[in-house]
Design an enzyme around this catalytic site. Structure first.
Site, mmCIF file in Angstrom:
data_model
loop_
_atom_site.group_PDB
_atom_site.id
_atom_site.type_symbol
_atom_site.label_atom_id
_atom_site.label_comp_id
_atom_site.label_asym_id
_atom_site.label_seq_id
_atom_site.Cartn_x
_atom_site.Cartn_y
_atom_site.Cartn_z
ATOM 1 N N ASP A 53 0.225 -7.403 -10.449
ATOM 2 C CA ASP A 53 -0.821 -7.109 -11.421
ATOM 3 C C ASP A 53 -1.281 -5.656 -11.238
ATOM 4 O O ASP A 53 -1.351 -4.873 -12.188
ATOM 5 C CB ASP A 53 -1.989 -8.087 -11.168
ATOM 6 C CG ASP A 53 -2.948 -8.153 -12.340
ATOM 7 O OD1 ASP A 53 -2.758 -7.397 -13.305
ATOM 8 O OD2 ASP A 53 -3.903 -8.951 -12.275
ATOM 9 N N ASP A 57 0.839 -1.208 0.000
ATOM 10 C CA ASP A 57 0.000 0.000 0.000
ATOM 11 C C ASP A 57 0.872 1.257 0.000
ATOM 12 O O ASP A 57 0.599 2.224 -0.721
ATOM 13 C CB ASP A 57 -1.019 0.001 1.150
ATOM 14 C CG ASP A 57 -0.432 -0.500 2.468
ATOM 15 O OD1 ASP A 57 0.623 -1.145 2.435
ATOM 16 O OD2 ASP A 57 -1.023 -0.241 3.524
#
Ligand code: NAP
Length: 415
Positions: free
Chosen positions: A304, A280
């Protein structure tokens, strides 16, 4: 010569490997999959551009002997198969291949041809360079500050396909086992997916990322993970990555503690910094401090997400190249899909596939041709001669068809 469903060109030779090192003849046979939908448009243009760049750099002394292999709709029409064995065999045998986007067949039991190719050929890392070409419209103020190469693990994690649908007898069995044996407290009405991350899968990916950094003069490799929450999968990815760096690259790699304790925060000459970031935080870092990152290695799902986010910063998927690379086979591909509504209109941007082709030329060791094409493509963009997707975001640009954009690049190559 015809081999099964494939016509092998007689003006080329096979790429070989010596102790894992690629040996490229002057006229290598390279299989290509044209791709579905817009694949037909972008492949024609890409091939012209790649051939022009190679010819300009090496005259007749080097050239690619292209060999068409089939997958997707074209294979289905010709042979009634979505992914013929001959195609997989040819890519495996010739070692280097390039492909356009492929339709994901619906209702056939085939999950995705792309995933299928990666799994069968064990192409364990998805490599995505994200580098800004001046003039490309970008949503950020200083897109040139991001210049990273992302190594995403391609075979494990929640993509391994080990999952059970809610309400089935199988998922009930799995939940009962976990709740009875481990008191897991999983709700009875859950679906379940398994997230395997192995030492083997992690080490070969991180090794490839560090080797890339060494051979391309990059000075930082960052392991990105969500190890603060998923300790035994993502956290283990980080730990195994550091261990591999210490064990296999002891003369090259230093970590952040050593960087500050011994070198005052400056990476010494000839060394590579291995550090890690939580996923994050990394999404903020690529926006706020993009120039602190160079090579990024990460597990499948985070990879991804981060590859598309970084691609967006430097101009979107239409401009983003990619490759799937294993120990001996490398498959280069456009990162976007088949955009069926634009198929056969000679309209879309071929840059993603062209730039993937340049990664392929570099993989062959033909840097001179890759550099020529890269700067010719950059010139076309600087001249504001671009396809519709860029033109609609640029002031005073001329909109070109796919084939015209390729011609503009070729003019610049020859210029
Ligand atoms: P898509 O084909 O990537 O297209 C989505 C939109 O992205 C297009 O409508 C277009 O936007 C823009 N776009 C994509 N490629 C472009 C290009 N070269 N130049 C300019 N604009 C481009 O995504 P999708 O519609 O979700 O997927 C269609 C099919 O592709 C599906 O079958 C999917 O499974 C498959 N797919 C294949 C691959 C692959 O082979 N690697 C990857 C992803 C998806 P605008 O309409 O705004 O102009």
């Amino acid at each position: 010569m015809v081999s099964g469903k494939i016509v092998i060109p007689d003006n080329g030779e096979k790429i070989t490997f010596d102790k894992g090192e690629i040996q490229v003849p002057d006229h290598p046979i390279i299989p290509f999959i044209e791709g579905d939908g817009i694949g037909r448009d972008i492949w024609k243009s890409t091939r012209r551009v790649l051939d022009a760049g190679v010819e300009k750099a090496f005259q007749a002394s080097r050239s690619v002997a292209w060999c068409e292999v089939f997958a997707g709709e074209k294979a289905k029409q010709k042979f009634d198969e979505w992914l013929p064995d001959d195609t997989v065999k040819a890519i495996s045998e010739y070692g280097v291949a390039i492909k356009g986007p492929l339709t994901t067949p619906v209702g056939t039991g085939i999950r995705s041809l792309n995933v299928g190719l990666r799994q069968i050929l064990d192409l364990y890392s998805c490599v995505r360079p994200c580098r800004y070409i001046p003039g490309v419209p970008s949503p950020v103020r200083e897109p040139q500050k991001l210049d990273v190469v992302i190594f995403r693990e391609n075979t494990e994690d929640v993509y391994a396909g080990v999952e059970w649908q809610q309400g089935t007898p199988e998922v009930k069995e799995v939940i009962d086992f976990l709740n009875t044996r481990f008191s897991s407290g999983i709700r009875e009405d859950s679906g379940i997916g398994i997230k395997p991350i192995s030492i083997f899968g992690t080490e070969r990916l991180v090794r490839q990322a560090i080797e890339y950094a060494v051979s391309h003069g990059r000075r930082r490799v960052t392991l990105v993970h969500k190890g603060n929450i998923m300790k035994f999968t993502e956290g283990a990815f980080r730990d195994w990555g550091y261990e591999l760096a210490r064990r296999e690259f002891p003369d090259v790699c230093i970590d952040e503690t050593e960087l500050w304790d011994k070198h005052g925060g400056q990476i010494p000459d000839g060394k590579i910094l291995i550090n890690d970031r939580i996923a994050d935080a990394m999404f903020q870092q690529v926006l706020l401090r993009p120039d602190e990152y160079e090579v990024i290695a990460l597990p499948n799902l985070n990879g991804d997400y981060l590859s598309d986010a970084c691609a967006a910063q430097v101009g979107g998927l239409g401009m983003a190249p990619g490759a799937n690379i294993g120990d001996q086979v490398a498959l280069f591909e456009a990162t976007h899909g088949t955009a069926p509504k634009y198929a056969d209109q000679d309209k879309v941007n071929p840059s993603s596939l062209i730039l993937s082709g340049l990664m392929m030329l570099e993989h062959l060791g033909w840097q001179e041709s890759a550099e020529l094409i890269y700067s010719a493509l950059g010139e076309a963009i600087a001249q504001k001669r671009v396809t519709y997707d860029l033109e609609r975001q640029m002031e005073g640009a001329t909109v070109l068809k796919t084939s015209e954009f390729a011609s503009a690049i070729i003019e610049n190559i020859e210029g």
